[in-house]
Design an enzyme around this catalytic site. Sequence first.
Site, short mmCIF file in Angstrom:
data_model
loop_
_atom_site.label_atom_id
_atom_site.label_comp_id
_atom_site.label_asym_id
_atom_site.label_seq_id
_atom_site.Cartn_x
_atom_site.Cartn_y
_atom_site.Cartn_z
N GLY A 1 4.76 -1.92 7.63
CA GLY A 1 6.09 -2.44 7.92
C GLY A 1 6.88 -1.59 8.89
N GLU A 2 7.93 -2.17 9.42
CA GLU A 2 8.87 -1.51 10.34
C GLU A 2 10.15 -1.18 9.56
OE1 GLU A 2 11.31 0.15 12.69
OE2 GLU A 2 9.28 -0.20 13.49
N CYS B 1 -3.68 -1.60 14.65
CA CYS B 1 -3.22 -1.34 13.29
C CYS B 1 -3.46 -2.56 12.41
CB CYS B 1 -1.73 -0.98 13.31
SG CYS B 1 -1.01 -0.71 11.67
N CYS C 1 3.26 8.59 1.67
CA CYS C 1 3.41 7.70 2.81
C CYS C 1 3.76 6.32 2.26
CB CYS C 1 2.13 7.65 3.63
SG CYS C 1 2.23 6.55 5.06
N CYS D 1 3.60 -6.89 8.38
CA CYS D 1 4.39 -6.42 9.53
C CYS D 1 4.35 -7.47 10.63
CB CYS D 1 3.81 -5.10 10.05
SG CYS D 1 4.74 -4.38 11.43
N CYS E 1 0.91 -4.44 16.19
CA CYS E 1 0.32 -3.48 17.12
C CYS E 1 -1.19 -3.67 17.13
CB CYS E 1 0.67 -2.05 16.71
SG CYS E 1 2.45 -1.71 16.76
N SER F 1 6.61 5.56 17.27
CA SER F 1 5.24 5.19 17.63
C SER F 1 5.23 4.76 19.09
CB SER F 1 4.75 4.04 16.73
OG SER F 1 4.65 4.48 15.40
N ASN G 1 -8.49 5.45 14.53
CA ASN G 1 -9.23 5.27 13.29
C ASN G 1 -9.75 3.83 13.25
OD1 ASN G 1 -10.27 5.76 10.77
ND2 ASN G 1 -8.33 5.56 9.69
N GLU H 1 0.83 -1.20 0.00
CA GLU H 1 0.00 0.00 0.00
C GLU H 1 0.87 1.25 0.00
OE1 GLU H 1 -3.67 -1.70 2.78
OE2 GLU H 1 -2.46 -0.01 3.43
N SER I 1 9.60 6.44 10.63
CA SER I 1 8.86 6.11 11.83
C SER I 1 9.15 4.69 12.26
CB SER I 1 7.36 6.28 11.59
OG SER I 1 6.61 5.93 12.75
N CYS J 1 -2.93 2.41 7.72
CA CYS J 1 -2.00 1.36 7.31
C CYS J 1 -2.64 -0.02 7.29
CB CYS J 1 -0.80 1.32 8.26
SG CYS J 1 0.17 2.82 8.25
#
Length: 290
Positions: A108-109, A67, A53, A60, A64, A163, A239, A40, A140, A282
């Site tokens: 992703g990280e 997310c 973005c 990922c 979290c 984050s 969200n 994405e 991030s 995300c």
Amino acid sequence: LQQSLKNAFSLSFPAIQDTRISQDGTIKLLLELSDGQMMETVYIPTRTRLTVCVSSQVGCKYACRFCASGLGGFMRNLSCAEIINQVLLASVLFDGREATHVVFMGVGEPFDNYINVMKAIRIMNHKEGLNIGARKITLSTCGVIPGIQKFSQEGLQVELSVSLHGYDDASRDLLMPVNKRYPFSDLFRELKMYYRKTKRQVTFEYVLIPGLTCLDKAAPLLRKAFRGLDCKMNLIPYNVVTDFDFPIPSMAQIRSFQKRLSQNGIRATVRSSRGDDVQASCGQLRYQRL
């Protein structure tokens, strides 16, 4: 020569599998990669800037608990070319208008894909690459300490965002499994070392979930944690993701928490929500296709 170039370089864009255009002009793409995996990318235009973005991984592994990025699991890292392509696509979508800002806040990280992400950043920043100013690029992380340590040695003026989504170990544990591996206190110890080395401000991303993250006791605990750092906070109203049963904060709750932070000497802004009507958060669009 043609075959050598084909073997060594990617000379095409990924296939666009889905396009969502928000009423506010935000565009979210679901892109199919050469191996059939999906990533994405979100494009956020304003009158004076065009922010991309970008994702750094397919899926990922950090999961979290608010997310959608981790819901489908982790598949693989993106290549440098796959990262850069997300930025180059901006000029196609916006009739030649080039990206001015890049944020590594997609799926992703970034620090888990350190080599490819750093290579992509240097190409974006180089005057013979995409010529995007280093201070207009933000990376991030969910708090991967070894990545922060390496990043502090890069000599780049790229912005670092963390984050956080919690005010101590107990609260962060509820939303961020990564805190078990890299605890709150260890993270802040490393961030203060990062600040001493780089003299660069740190931005904290903080999701607002009523009854969980925006409690009265959070502000003084955050003030204590931030001592010794030049930092600011971006407050992100939760969200909706259908797999997570969290309430959305009211505007009164958002402003009240922001006021408590200010009373404790913490600079905090509320991030303007963009693309809500096209599920621009995300991982949401990719997860629908799994």
